[in-house]
Design a protein around this motif. Sequence first.
Motif, PDB file in Angstrom:
ATOM      1  N   GLY A  21      41.434  44.376  42.203  1.00 15.34           N
ATOM      2  CA  GLY A  21      42.885  44.192  42.315  1.00 15.34           C
ATOM      3  C   GLY A  21      43.462  45.035  43.418  1.00 15.34           C
ATOM      4  O   GLY A  21      42.780  45.401  44.372  1.00 15.34           O
ATOM      5  N   THR A  36      47.984  38.180  37.803  1.00 15.11           N
ATOM      6  CA  THR A  36      48.119  38.152  39.262  1.00 15.11           C
ATOM      7  C   THR A  36      48.759  39.411  39.833  1.00 15.11           C
ATOM      8  O   THR A  36      48.944  39.503  41.047  1.00 15.11           O
ATOM      9  CB  THR A  36      48.947  36.932  39.688  1.00 15.11           C
ATOM     10  N   GLY A  38      43.024  36.522  38.571  1.00 12.35           N
ATOM     11  CA  GLY A  38      43.238  37.906  38.966  1.00 12.35           C
ATOM     12  C   GLY A  38      42.199  38.810  38.350  1.00 12.35           C
ATOM     13  O   GLY A  38      41.974  38.788  37.144  1.00 12.35           O
ATOM     14  N   SER A  39      41.541  39.597  39.192  1.00 13.52           N
ATOM     15  CA  SER A  39      40.515  40.504  38.674  1.00 13.52           C
ATOM     16  C   SER A  39      40.844  41.950  38.970  1.00 13.52           C
ATOM     17  O   SER A  39      40.003  42.747  39.318  1.00 13.52           O
ATOM     18  CB  SER A  39      39.155  40.131  39.259  1.00 13.52           C
ATOM     19  N   ASP A  80      39.571  35.190  41.813  1.00 13.20           N
ATOM     20  CA  ASP A  80      40.405  36.107  42.600  1.00 13.20           C
ATOM     21  C   ASP A  80      40.290  35.764  44.076  1.00 13.20           C
ATOM     22  O   ASP A  80      39.232  35.369  44.553  1.00 13.20           O
ATOM     23  CB  ASP A  80      39.991  37.572  42.367  1.00 13.20           C
TER      24      ASP A  80
END
Lengths: 364, 93, 476
Positions: free
Chosen positions: C38, C113, C8-9, C31
Amino acid sequence: MNFKFDIAIIGGGIMGCETALRLTEGGMRVVVLEQGDIGQGASGVNAGTLSMQIKRVKLMPYAIKGHAIWEKLGEIIGFHKTGGYTLAFNDREAELLKERMMLKKEAGANISFVSLNQLKEKEPNLANKVVAASYCPDDGYANSSLTGYYYRTRMENAGINYVEKFKVTNIRQTSDGYEVSSGENLIIAKRVLLACGGWMKDVAAMIGEELPIRARINTVSVTERAPKLMSTVIGHATGLLTMKQKPNGTVLIGGGWQGKGTPEEGRGTVATDSLIPNLQLAKYAVPKLSNVRIVRSWTGFEANVPDFYPLAGALPNKENLYVLGCVRGGYTIGPYISRLMGDFILGEEPEMPLFDPSRSFESA
Amino acid sequence: MSKEPAPPIVRTEIVEFSFDGRKFSGHQGETVAVALLRQGIIQLRDAPNTPAARGMFCVMGICQECVIEINGKRKEACRVPISSGLIIDKVKY
Amino acid sequence: MYDATIIGSGPAGANAALEAHDLGLKVLIVDEQRDAGGQIWRVKSKSILSAPSTEASIKGDALRERLKQSSIEVKFETRVWHIDKNEEKNWIINLVSKDGSHSVLSKALIIATGAQERVIPVQGWTLPGVVGLAGATALFKEHMMVPGKSTVVAGSGPLVFFVASEVIRLGGSVAAVVSINGFSDWIKALPAMVLNPKLLWQGIKWIGDLYLKRVPLYWRHGIRSFEGLGHVVGVNVRKANKKWYLRHDPNIFIAADSVCYGHGLMPSIEASRLAGAVHTYEPALGGWVPFTDENGRTTVPYLYVCGDNAGILGAQAAPHRGRLAAYAMVEDLNETLPEDLLAKRKAEKKLLKWASIFGKAATGLSILQPGAGGLISKQTEVCRCEGINRLEIEKEVKTGALSPNAVKSGTRCGMGPCGGRFCSESMALITEQATGKTRAEIGLPTARPPLRPVAMDEIAKDLNYDDLPIPGVSPL
Ligand SMILES: Cc1cc2nc3c(=O)[nH]c(=O)nc-3n(C[C@H](O)[C@@H](O)[C@H](O)COP(=O)(O)OP(=O)(O)OC[C@H]3O[C@@H](n4cnc5c(N)ncnc54)[C@H](O)[C@@H]3O)c2cc1C
Ligand SMILES: Cc1cc2nc3c(=O)[nH]c(=O)nc-3n(C[C@H](O)[C@H](O)[C@H](O)COP(=O)(O)OP(=O)(O)OC[C@H]3O[C@@H](n4cnc5c(N)ncnc54)[C@H](O)[C@@H]3O)c2cc1C
Ligand code: FES
C-alpha cells in the motif's frame, strides 16, 4: 378558485423547460418542478447527436425543425453542423441502409449515398471494412452538458418559477385543479403537464394513468483528448453507434447500448457486457481509437411506448392533464415538439400534429 | 541533479532512453518521471488549454498530469518503467 | 468464481485477505502496484537492488512475505476499472493489466483502496516541481529520491514533518517547513497521541531534527502562491490564524526548486461509490466515507470496506479494520461465525479503538477550517485537467448550478482524465462558500467508471464482426 399557477410542469428536462418557456410567452403562470437539478436527466447526459439519419421517418419533419432551433442557438449550446456518415460493414447492413435512408430522404432529410472514395477522402481514419455509406450534410451535434445551464438561464430571464430538489410523490385532482406534492410540500395549479422523461410511468401512475411505458437506459462514453480522428458524426446502419469528436479532441461514443438499473433506483449503472461491444464497434469503425483512453462512461434514462412514437397531448380521463415524453431522438426534436405542446395547452392549433396519448399502442 | 546519499543504495544498471527526441539515461526499471527528474527534467507536458508546463504531481497514478506517450499510447510517467532504447514522446494534443 | 476479491493490498486489504484465506475462503487480491504494501509500506522500485532498510520497508517486506507464503491468488500491476454485478448478484470486477482487460467473478467484495491526498489549490500550484505532500512519500519509499535540490514542505498534519525529515535523510535540503497547523494544535492533539508513544516519539524526533538542522519552521503559516515560469522557483508564505485564514501581511518569499504540498488525506471512495454503497460526510474521518457498521459492512450486501478508504484512521488501524471486514464477510457467506472468531473479533475491536484515537487525532489536524476555501484565489486553476478557475465555478454557481453535477456540466470542471479526483473537493469548497450550503447538502458528483483511464484496445479487444451482439435494429 384562484390559482397561483396556471400549470405545474413535472420534470425540468428539455420537454418541461421548453414548454414552460412557450407557455410563459403565451401568458401563463408556470412552475417547473424538478426532483434533481434542471437539465440533469436525459437532456443533460445524452450523446448530443443531432442526426437526421437516425431519426424515424414519421418524426423527420419534427427533427428538422428541432435541429433548426438548436442551430440558431449556436455556440451557447455548443452546436456544430459537421455532416454525418452512416456506415454499413456488410451486405445485409448495406441493404438495410439503402432501404432506410431512401425512406428518410423521402421524408425530407437531405440524405445521399456516397462512394467509398468520397468517404475515404473525408474520413481517412475510417476502417477499410466499410461497404456502403450514406451522408447528410445537416447532421451534427450540440453539447448536451450545457442543457441545464441554458434552460436555467432562460427560465431565470423569463421569470419562470422552478423548484429543484422537488420530487413529486403525489398528484391529486381537486374539483377544479391539481395538488402536486413532494412529501410535505404542496403546489396547487390549474393544469399539470407530465414531462418526466424516463420516470414517466410512475409519475403518471400517481394520478391513476396507466401508460404502457418502458424505460430504457442508454450508455455514453467519452475519451480523453485525441489527435484528429474524425470530422463528422459517424453512425452505423443499425443505429448502434454514434460517434463524434468534439473541438477539444475528446470523442463521444454512444449508440443506445443498455446499462443497468431503473429510474426509481437512481441514476443507473454502466453494464460491462454492453459497454464492451459498444466500444468494440467504435474501434472497428475507427481503428486508430485503439490508443485512446476512455475517461468516463455513464448512463441516462429515456422512456418508450410500444410503437416508439411520442406521447404528446392531453390525457383522456382527466381535464387539464397533459403529457409530453417518450420522444425518440428527443434531444433533437425536444425544443420543437415542446413548443407545439405549449401551443396546444394554450388552446392554439399546433403547426404540426401532436401524438395522442390515448391512441392504441400497436407495436410499430 | 538531486543529491544521492552515499551508498549503500545499489541501483540497477544505467540504460538509455529518449524523451521528446532527446537522449537520457536512467536506472533500468525506475519510472520515466523519476529518471527524468534525476536529470532535472520536470516539465513533462503542456496543459491542455494553455501552453503552461505541467509535471508529476500525485506520484500515484491518479492525477494524469504526468502523462507521456509510448508508441502513441498515453501512459503515466510516474508508473511506467524505463528500459533500454525506450522511445518516449511528449503528449501533443 | 472467488469467494472474496479484495481491492488493495495495503495493510488493510492484505490483512483482510490473509484472514479470509486462513478461514478457508478462495481469495483474490488485486493491486495496481507491483507488490503489496500500500502507501505506507510501498514496495521499492525494481531499480533498487539493495538499500538500507527502514521501519516501513521491514514491515512491508514482512507483509509481502506472508502473502507469498500463503496460497492467496494475487494480481499485481492490475487495476480495477469497473465494478458491476451479474444477474446472480455476483460481483463482476473488471481488471486491466499489461495483458489488457478481463473480469473476475466474486461472491463478496472487500474494498481497501486507501486514501488519496487533498490539496487546496492556490495560484501556481500546477507548476512543475510542486508535488503532493503524500505523493512525495512515494518518491522516497519507491525510489529513494528527493523531489529537488531545495525543497519547501508545506501543508497540514503530521505528514509535513515526516516528509521534511525524509528529504533530509535522503540527502536533500529543506528550504523551509510551512505548517498551517500551529504548535498549539499539536499540543491539543497530544493526549491522544500519547496513546502511541512510539509514533509520538517519532514525531518529536522529526520536529527536533528540523530545529537541530536549523530548517526554518513556519508554524501556522500558509502558502499564498507558488512562483515560477515553467517550473517552481519559490513560494509566497503568509501568517495564518487558527481558522486557516491568511493575514494580509506582506508575503514572505522562500526560494526552492521543489515543493511538497498537501492538506491531509481523503478516503478513496470511488470504488465503493461505483459499487453502490451509501456515503456520508464525516470531516473527522477525512470527508466522504461509506456508511458502515462497526465491522465494515456497507449498505450493499456482500460489499465491505476497510482501511483508510473507510475513513482516515491511519496505518495502525488498518490491519484491524481489515480483519474485522474479513470476519464480517465470513459471517455473511457462512451465515455464522464460530465462537473463537467472535472472541477474536472482540479483541480486534478493542485494538482498533485504541488505534483509532491516535488516527483521529492525526486526521484532526487536517480537518478543513473555515479559511480553507479562501486560500483559492479567483484566478487559481481548480480543475487541472480542464483548466477551470475559481471564477468560472463561482459564475456557474451564480446561474443556479447548486450541485456538483450541475457545476460540472456547465463548466467541465471534473470532466477530464483524473475524473475529478483532485477538483471535486475544491469545487465543493467553493460552492459551500458561495451558497452557504453544507458539504453534506452539496453532495458529490455521480460516480462513473472507469476508476482510472483505460485505453480502448485494453477494454475493447478486436472484434470478430459477426460476434457483435446486435440487439436488434432501431425502429424505422
Ligand atoms: C500517497 C500517500 C502516501 C502516504 N504515506 C504515508 C506515510 O508515509 N505514513 C503514514 O503513516 N501514512 C501514509 N499515508 C496514509 C495511508 O493511507 C496509510 O494510513 C495506510 O497506507 C493505509 O492503509 P490502507 O490499507 O487503508 O490503504 P493503502 O495502503 O493506501 O492501500 C491501498 C491500496 O489499494 C490500491 N488501489 C487503490 N485503487 C486501486 C484500483 N482501482 N485498482 C487496484 N488497486 C488499487 C493501491 O495501489 C494501494 O496499494 C499515505 C497515504 C497516501 C495516499
Ligand atoms: C444516454 C442517452 C443518449 C441519448 N442520445 C441522444 C442523441 O444523441 N440525440 C437525441 O436526439 N436524443 C438522444 N437521447 C434522447 C434525449 O436525450 C431525450 O429524449 C430527451 O432528453 C428527453 O427529454 P425529457 O425532458 O423528456 O426528459 P429528461 O431530460 O429526462 O427530463 C425529465 C426530468 O423529469 C424529472 N423528474 C422525473 N420524475 C420526477 C418527479 N417525480 N418529480 C420531479 N421531477 C421528476 C427528472 O429528474 C428529469 O430531469 C438520448 C437519451 C439518453 C438517455
Ligand atoms: S503524477 Fe499523478 S498520475 Fe503520475
